[in-house]
Write a protein that holds these residues in place. Structure first.
Motif, PDB file in Angstrom:
ATOM      1  N   ASP A 194      -8.797   0.972  -4.292  1.00  0.00           N
ATOM      2  CA  ASP A 194     -10.142   0.841  -3.720  1.00  0.00           C
ATOM      3  C   ASP A 194     -10.094   0.804  -2.194  1.00  0.00           C
ATOM      4  O   ASP A 194     -10.944   1.387  -1.522  1.00  0.00           O
ATOM      5  N   LYS A 195      -9.103   0.115  -1.640  1.00  0.00           N
ATOM      6  CA  LYS A 195      -8.970   0.032  -0.180  1.00  0.00           C
ATOM      7  C   LYS A 195      -8.654   1.394   0.431  1.00  0.00           C
ATOM      8  O   LYS A 195      -9.102   1.691   1.538  1.00  0.00           O
ATOM      9  N   ILE A 196      -7.904   2.219  -0.277  1.00  0.00           N
ATOM     10  CA  ILE A 196      -7.600   3.563   0.215  1.00  0.00           C
ATOM     11  C   ILE A 196      -8.893   4.350   0.417  1.00  0.00           C
ATOM     12  O   ILE A 196      -9.074   5.045   1.415  1.00  0.00           O
ATOM     13  N   VAL A 197      -9.818   4.168  -0.513  1.00  0.00           N
ATOM     14  CA  VAL A 197     -11.094   4.890  -0.454  1.00  0.00           C
ATOM     15  C   VAL A 197     -12.032   4.298   0.602  1.00  0.00           C
ATOM     16  O   VAL A 197     -12.700   5.029   1.325  1.00  0.00           O
TER      17      VAL A 197
ATOM     18  N   ASN B  20      -6.718   2.048   7.709  1.00  0.00           N
ATOM     19  CA  ASN B  20      -5.458   1.461   7.240  1.00  0.00           C
ATOM     20  C   ASN B  20      -4.851   2.252   6.085  1.00  0.00           C
ATOM     21  O   ASN B  20      -4.015   1.725   5.348  1.00  0.00           O
ATOM     22  N   ILE B  21      -5.249   3.495   5.941  1.00  0.00           N
ATOM     23  CA  ILE B  21      -4.848   4.274   4.774  1.00  0.00           C
ATOM     24  C   ILE B  21      -3.340   4.436   4.655  1.00  0.00           C
ATOM     25  O   ILE B  21      -2.792   4.409   3.550  1.00  0.00           O
TER      26      ILE B  21
ATOM     27  N   GLU C  51      -1.575   3.400   1.250  1.00  0.00           N
ATOM     28  CA  GLU C  51      -0.895   4.429   0.461  1.00  0.00           C
ATOM     29  C   GLU C  51       0.583   4.108   0.270  1.00  0.00           C
ATOM     30  O   GLU C  51       1.137   4.290  -0.814  1.00  0.00           O
ATOM     31  N   ALA C  52       1.230   3.614   1.316  1.00  0.00           N
ATOM     32  CA  ALA C  52       2.649   3.266   1.219  1.00  0.00           C
ATOM     33  C   ALA C  52       2.870   2.153   0.200  1.00  0.00           C
ATOM     34  O   ALA C  52       3.782   2.232  -0.639  1.00  0.00           O
ATOM     35  N   TYR C  53       2.030   1.118   0.234  1.00  0.00           N
ATOM     36  CA  TYR C  53       2.211   0.014  -0.700  1.00  0.00           C
ATOM     37  C   TYR C  53       1.713   0.351  -2.092  1.00  0.00           C
ATOM     38  O   TYR C  53       2.251  -0.157  -3.079  1.00  0.00           O
ATOM     39  N   TYR C  54       0.769   1.223  -2.212  1.00  0.00           N
ATOM     40  CA  TYR C  54       0.368   1.708  -3.535  1.00  0.00           C
ATOM     41  C   TYR C  54       1.562   2.389  -4.202  1.00  0.00           C
ATOM     42  O   TYR C  54       1.916   2.085  -5.344  1.00  0.00           O
TER      43      TYR C  54
END
Length: 178
Positions: free
Chosen positions: A141-144, A149-150, A154-157
């Motif tokens: 959700d935070k990526i979207v 901070n993408i 994305e790295a931690y996802y």
């Protein structure tokens, strides 16, 4: 003036009540060391060669200097598993009231905390009752919603997924199939 005073008293009472609920969750024995853990994750201090949240978890787990690294991890995992429902944050720095501390670490972009809990081998697949999402769902959700901070998200996802983290829908589907 009386209305404002009454409202302030009610808000203060609710704050005290919420604090007492959290303290009741972590209110006795060694686990008392985990009180305030959220603050140590959102703004960690570095003291005597380790982050304050590491010190708190080690104290709660009863880690001794004689313990091997693997024994320390085992003890911390045990405490994490036992008190996972209590490892939540309710602070102005984190908008998800009583959300899981992994999600608070996401919002504060605490890379060291993620690296540490991965090393400890704690559960990354808790479905948080406040939003019915895992940390992987939360990061997605935070990526979207937070493009500045993408790269971090994305790295931690990817890292969490590689470490076995799952989406709530996948966990629920597995439970249904079993």
């Amino acid at each position: 003036m009386k209305t404002i005073t009454t409202l302030l008293f009610i808000l203060f009472s609710l704050t005290i009540s919420r604090a007492q609920q959290q303290d009741g969750c972590l209110g006795n024995g060694k686990e008392r060391a985990l009180r305030g853990i959220c603050d140590h994750i959102i703004t960690p201090d570095f003291f005597d060669g380790e982050y304050s949240y590491v010190t708190k978890f080690k104290k709660a787990a009863g880690v001794t200097p004689e313990d091997s690294e693997e024994e320390m991890y085992r003890k911390i995992r045990k405490v994490w598993d036992e008190y996972e429902d209590c490892l939540t944050c309710d602070t102005i720095a984190f908008s998800l009231v009583d959300g899981n501390i992994l999600k608070a670490a996401t919002v504060s972009r605490n890379e060291s905390f993620y690296n540490t809990v991965i090393k400890w081998g704690v559960n990354l697949n808790r479905i948080d009752p406040v939003d019915d999402k895992t940390v992987l769902d939360f990061i997605q959700d935070k990526i979207v919603t937070n493009p500045p901070n993408i790269d971090f998200y994305e790295a931690y996802y990817k890292l969490l997924k590689y470490q076995g983290a799952k989406h709530a829908a996948d966990i629920l589907a597995e439970q249904t199939n079993n």
